[in-house]
Write a protein that holds these residues in place. Structure first.
Motif, PDB file in Angstrom:
ATOM      1  N   ALA A  92       0.828  -1.209   0.000  1.00 21.24           N
ATOM      2  CA  ALA A  92       0.000   0.000   0.000  1.00 21.24           C
ATOM      3  C   ALA A  92       0.861   1.256   0.000  1.00 21.24           C
ATOM      4  CB  ALA A  92      -0.934  -0.002   1.213  1.00 21.24           C
ATOM      5  N   MET A  93       1.961   1.241   0.747  1.00 20.22           N
ATOM      6  CA  MET A  93       2.816   2.427   0.815  1.00 20.22           C
ATOM      7  C   MET A  93       3.431   2.771  -0.532  1.00 20.22           C
ATOM      8  SD  MET A  93       4.731   2.371   4.535  1.00 20.22           S
ATOM      9  CE  MET A  93       5.054   0.618   4.699  1.00 20.22           C
ATOM     10  N   PRO A  98      -7.291   3.753  -5.610  1.00 21.66           N
ATOM     11  CA  PRO A  98      -6.841   5.143  -5.511  1.00 21.66           C
ATOM     12  C   PRO A  98      -6.024   5.400  -4.248  1.00 21.66           C
ATOM     13  CG  PRO A  98      -9.164   4.991  -4.937  1.00 21.66           C
ATOM     14  CD  PRO A  98      -8.761   3.631  -5.425  1.00 21.66           C
ATOM     15  N   ASP A  99      -5.277   6.503  -4.282  1.00 26.24           N
ATOM     16  CA  ASP A  99      -4.432   6.881  -3.136  1.00 26.24           C
ATOM     17  C   ASP A  99      -5.193   6.828  -1.816  1.00 26.24           C
ATOM     18  OD1 ASP A  99      -2.522   7.428  -5.014  1.00 26.24           O
ATOM     19  OD2 ASP A  99      -2.438   9.586  -4.660  1.00 26.24           O
ATOM     20  N   GLU A 100      -6.426   7.351  -1.834  1.00 26.04           N
ATOM     21  CA  GLU A 100      -7.184   7.485  -0.590  1.00 26.04           C
ATOM     22  C   GLU A 100      -7.428   6.134   0.075  1.00 26.04           C
ATOM     23  OE1 GLU A 100      -7.957  10.976  -3.200  1.00 26.04           O
ATOM     24  OE2 GLU A 100      -7.878   8.812  -3.489  1.00 26.04           O
ATOM     25  N   VAL A 101      -7.727   5.124  -0.740  1.00 26.83           N
ATOM     26  CA  VAL A 101      -7.986   3.787  -0.198  1.00 26.83           C
ATOM     27  C   VAL A 101      -6.727   3.228   0.447  1.00 26.83           C
ATOM     28  CG1 VAL A 101      -8.525   1.398  -0.823  1.00 26.83           C
ATOM     29  CG2 VAL A 101      -9.881   3.274  -1.774  1.00 26.83           C
ATOM     30  N   HIS A 102      -5.603   3.383  -0.233  1.00 25.48           N
ATOM     31  CA  HIS A 102      -4.350   2.852   0.311  1.00 25.48           C
ATOM     32  C   HIS A 102      -3.910   3.629   1.555  1.00 25.48           C
ATOM     33  CE1 HIS A 102      -3.745  -0.016  -2.873  1.00 25.48           C
ATOM     34  NE2 HIS A 102      -3.969   0.915  -3.780  1.00 25.48           N
ATOM     35  N   ARG A 103      -4.106   4.938   1.556  1.00 26.99           N
ATOM     36  CA  ARG A 103      -3.748   5.726   2.744  1.00 26.99           C
ATOM     37  C   ARG A 103      -4.591   5.304   3.945  1.00 26.99           C
ATOM     38  NH1 ARG A 103      -2.888  10.457  -0.870  1.00 26.99           N
ATOM     39  NH2 ARG A 103      -0.689  11.021  -0.718  1.00 26.99           N
ATOM     40  N   ASN A 104      -5.876   5.108   3.729  1.00 27.98           N
ATOM     41  CA  ASN A 104      -6.739   4.650   4.828  1.00 27.98           C
ATOM     42  C   ASN A 104      -6.277   3.309   5.365  1.00 27.98           C
ATOM     43  OD1 ASN A 104      -8.295   6.921   4.582  1.00 27.98           O
ATOM     44  ND2 ASN A 104     -10.001   5.926   3.529  1.00 27.98           N
ATOM     45  N   GLN A 105      -5.897   2.430   4.442  1.00 23.97           N
ATOM     46  CA  GLN A 105      -5.424   1.104   4.851  1.00 23.97           C
ATOM     47  C   GLN A 105      -4.144   1.208   5.677  1.00 23.97           C
ATOM     48  OE1 GLN A 105      -4.106  -1.532   1.663  1.00 23.97           O
ATOM     49  NE2 GLN A 105      -5.058  -3.283   2.658  1.00 23.97           N
ATOM     50  N   ILE A 106      -3.206   2.054   5.226  1.00 30.99           N
ATOM     51  CA  ILE A 106      -1.950   2.241   5.957  1.00 30.99           C
ATOM     52  C   ILE A 106      -2.228   2.805   7.352  1.00 30.99           C
ATOM     53  CG2 ILE A 106       0.224   3.535   5.995  1.00 30.99           C
ATOM     54  CD1 ILE A 106      -0.032   3.536   2.839  1.00 30.99           C
ATOM     55  N   ALA A 107      -3.137   3.769   7.430  1.00 29.83           N
ATOM     56  CA  ALA A 107      -3.475   4.362   8.726  1.00 29.83           C
ATOM     57  C   ALA A 107      -4.075   3.322   9.672  1.00 29.83           C
ATOM     58  CB  ALA A 107      -4.444   5.524   8.534  1.00 29.83           C
ATOM     59  N   ARG A 108      -4.941   2.468   9.149  1.00 30.46           N
ATOM     60  CA  ARG A 108      -5.537   1.420   9.995  1.00 30.46           C
ATOM     61  C   ARG A 108      -4.472   0.471  10.526  1.00 30.46           C
ATOM     62  NH1 ARG A 108      -9.724   1.609   6.060  1.00 30.46           N
ATOM     63  NH2 ARG A 108      -8.847  -0.206   4.979  1.00 30.46           N
ATOM     64  N   PHE A 109      -3.528   0.103   9.657  1.00 29.14           N
ATOM     65  CA  PHE A 109      -2.428  -0.767  10.105  1.00 29.14           C
ATOM     66  C   PHE A 109      -1.643  -0.099  11.234  1.00 29.14           C
ATOM     67  CE2 PHE A 109      -2.270  -2.604   5.567  1.00 29.14           C
ATOM     68  CZ  PHE A 109      -3.158  -3.617   5.906  1.00 29.14           C
ATOM     69  N   LEU A 128      -2.658   2.413  13.298  1.00 25.50           N
ATOM     70  CA  LEU A 128      -3.468   2.597  14.505  1.00 25.50           C
ATOM     71  C   LEU A 128      -3.661   1.285  15.263  1.00 25.50           C
ATOM     72  CD1 LEU A 128      -6.113   5.051  13.031  1.00 25.50           C
ATOM     73  CD2 LEU A 128      -4.513   5.560  14.888  1.00 25.50           C
ATOM     74  N   LYS A 129      -3.677   0.188  14.533  1.00 21.51           N
ATOM     75  CA  LYS A 129      -3.871  -1.116  15.168  1.00 21.51           C
ATOM     76  C   LYS A 129      -2.752  -1.437  16.157  1.00 21.51           C
ATOM     77  CE  LYS A 129      -5.161  -5.845  13.951  1.00 21.51           C
ATOM     78  NZ  LYS A 129      -5.338  -6.799  12.820  1.00 21.51           N
ATOM     79  N   LYS A 130      -1.566  -0.856  15.914  1.00 25.40           N
ATOM     80  CA  LYS A 130      -0.431  -1.083  16.817  1.00 25.40           C
ATOM     81  C   LYS A 130      -0.720  -0.537  18.224  1.00 25.40           C
ATOM     82  CE  LYS A 130       2.889  -0.523  13.010  1.00 25.40           C
ATOM     83  NZ  LYS A 130       4.005   0.319  12.493  1.00 25.40           N
ATOM     84  N   TYR A 131      -1.667   0.418  18.292  1.00 26.97           N
ATOM     85  CA  TYR A 131      -1.927   1.082  19.571  1.00 26.97           C
ATOM     86  C   TYR A 131      -3.325   0.765  20.099  1.00 26.97           C
ATOM     87  CZ  TYR A 131       2.091   3.567  17.778  1.00 26.97           C
ATOM     88  OH  TYR A 131       3.341   3.865  17.246  1.00 26.97           O
ATOM     89  N   SER A 132      -3.879  -0.366  19.652  1.00 25.71           N
ATOM     90  CA  SER A 132      -5.252  -0.710  20.039  1.00 25.71           C
ATOM     91  C   SER A 132      -5.390  -0.934  21.555  1.00 25.71           C
ATOM     92  CB  SER A 132      -5.712  -1.959  19.290  1.00 25.71           C
ATOM     93  OG  SER A 132      -4.836  -3.042  19.543  1.00 25.71           O
ATOM     94  N   ASN A 133      -4.294  -1.299  22.206  1.00 26.30           N
ATOM     95  CA  ASN A 133      -4.354  -1.547  23.666  1.00 26.30           C
ATOM     96  C   ASN A 133      -3.753  -0.391  24.464  1.00 26.30           C
ATOM     97  OD1 ASN A 133      -5.505  -4.120  23.324  1.00 26.30           O
ATOM     98  ND2 ASN A 133      -3.490  -5.010  22.903  1.00 26.30           N
TER      99      ASN A 133
END
Length: 403
Positions: A336-337, A384-395, A397-402
């Motif tokens: 995605a990046m 599109p860029d927006e879809v991949h950026r959202n995916q990267i952000a979710r990845f 943010l998931k690191k800090y779910s706890n």
């Protein structure tokens, strides 16, 4: 180098570069002229003349990994070769390494039956036919592929297909004989990613109509043969279903991962070529009493271009290495990046090169408008860029779910 090339890849790269110097660059002007004069519905003679030369030098099907049909290269090994081919719009098809045929061949190799491979994969590998991939639809926001509305309905020993697709690359090519079509077999499935399937549709099947060629920034046939295709009550045998009903997204992910690496490495090659053109141009032009190359703004843009290309290449090679070592699914963030970073990098460098060429940069004489069309298109193709950026952000943010 962080990712040193093996002796095999070094030799293939040397052979590719030699072929490009002898056959590709000298024929680019002819290629663009034929594309403009003949249009997207015809075969360009220069491509067909060069294919046998590439095959004779064993520069053929280099993209296929773990296969007896190609060079058997990993994604990381293929990447620098893909970069070389990306320096010219003419090159990829000459080496039988152009989209969407590469992705379609990989799908047939992985998921096709022996009958499919004999009928479709074999002539594709030989460069005798071409193929298309029908996924995007004009009636829905296709950035969310679960929106696809086209239907694939079982009827006895056949499936009946209905839908309208566009940006179906290659459909106007008279050599295009087979389509991989994505539609819904189970639209009511609670899992939206299990509603879709992929099926093989011969292009001469009754009900398949190529409505029109679609221009990309006014270009028909270059950078690709984008097309609109309508499927009306198209009947194909049930055996044409790939992998099974509801497996469309699974196939798509396997198909798009390597394709994104290919797109990005080709764009890096195109960016390198563009930077070369910019440097040659500014050294040869004088404005306000001194060479344009001595203007500070020009030097800044050249420096930034070099930095951006090196960053993009390392990021893409890292993604290729991750795909080879941990697989496409685990390497989703890396893929995605690069899909965001590389087309944006290419767009910026090409824009600076156009500026450096002055008014001439906006013409078709220097290959920059064609290059920009390619780079800008790839900010949308394969997501599109927006879809991949959202995916990267979710990845991330998931690191800090706890936390």
């Amino acid at each position: 180098m962080l990712y040193p090339m093996s002796p095999k890849v070094v030799e293939l790269k040397r052979k590719l570069e030699s072929f490009m110097d002898r056959h590709i660059y000298p024929n680019e002007e002819r290629f663009y002229r034929e594309a403009e004069e003949l249009g997207p519905w015809k075969v360009y003679p220069v491509v067909e003349e060069l294919k046998p030369l590439a095959r004779a030098e064993s520069l053929w099907n280099l993209f296929l990994p773990d296969s007896g049909h190609g060079a058997g290269l990993t994604n990381l090994e293929y990447a620098p070769l893909c970069e070389v081919m990306g320096r010219s719009h003419l090159a990829p098809e000459v080496f039988n390494c152009s989209a969407p045929d590469t992705g379609n061949m990989e799908v047939l190799e992985r998921y096709g039956t022996e009958k499919d491979k004999e009928r479709w994969l074999k002539p594709l590998l030989a460069g005798e036919i071409r193929s298309c991939f029908a996924m995007t639809e004009p009636a829905v926001a296709s950035s969310d592929a679960t929106n696809i509305e086209s239907s694939i309905v079982r009827d006895g020993d056949h499936y009946v297909i209905n839908g309208r697709k566009w940006y179906t690359t290659n459909a106007t090519d008279p050599r295009c004989k087979i389509c991989i079509f994505m539609g819904k077999t189970d639209p009511d499935n609670a899992d939206r990613h299990k509603q879709q399937s992929m099926i093989l549709v011969p292009m001469d099947t009754a009900g398949v109509e190529v409505k029109r060629a679609l221009p990309v920034f006014g270009f028909y046939g270059v950078p690709d043969r984008a097309s609109e295709v309508v499927f009306t009550n198209v009947r194909v045998p049930k055996e044409n279903m790939l992998l099974g009903e509801g497996r469309g997204f699974e196939i798509a992910q396997g198909r798009l991962g390597p394709g994104r690496i290919h797109h990005c490495m080709r764009l890096i090659g195109l960016s390198e070529r563009t930077l070369e053109k910019m440097c040659r141009r500014v050294r040869s032009r004088v404005a306000f009493g001194k060479p344009v190359s001595e203007q500070t703004v020009t030097q800044e843009r050249i420096a930034e271009s070099r930095i951006m290309i090196e960053q993009a290449r390392l990021l893409t090679l890292n993604a290729a290495y991750a795909m080879d070592t941990v697989g496409n699914k685990v390497a989703k963030a890396e893929i995605a990046m690069i899909k965001v970073a590389v087309p944006n990098m290419a767009c910026q460098i090409i824009d600076w090169a156009i500026q450096a060429h002055g008014g001439g940069g906006t013409s078709n004489d220097f290959g920059l408008t064609q290059a920009y069309a390619t780079a800008r298109l790839l900010r949308l193709a394969d997501g599109p860029d927006e879809v991949h950026r959202n995916q990267i952000a979710r990845f991330e943010l998931k690191k800090y779910s706890n936390a």
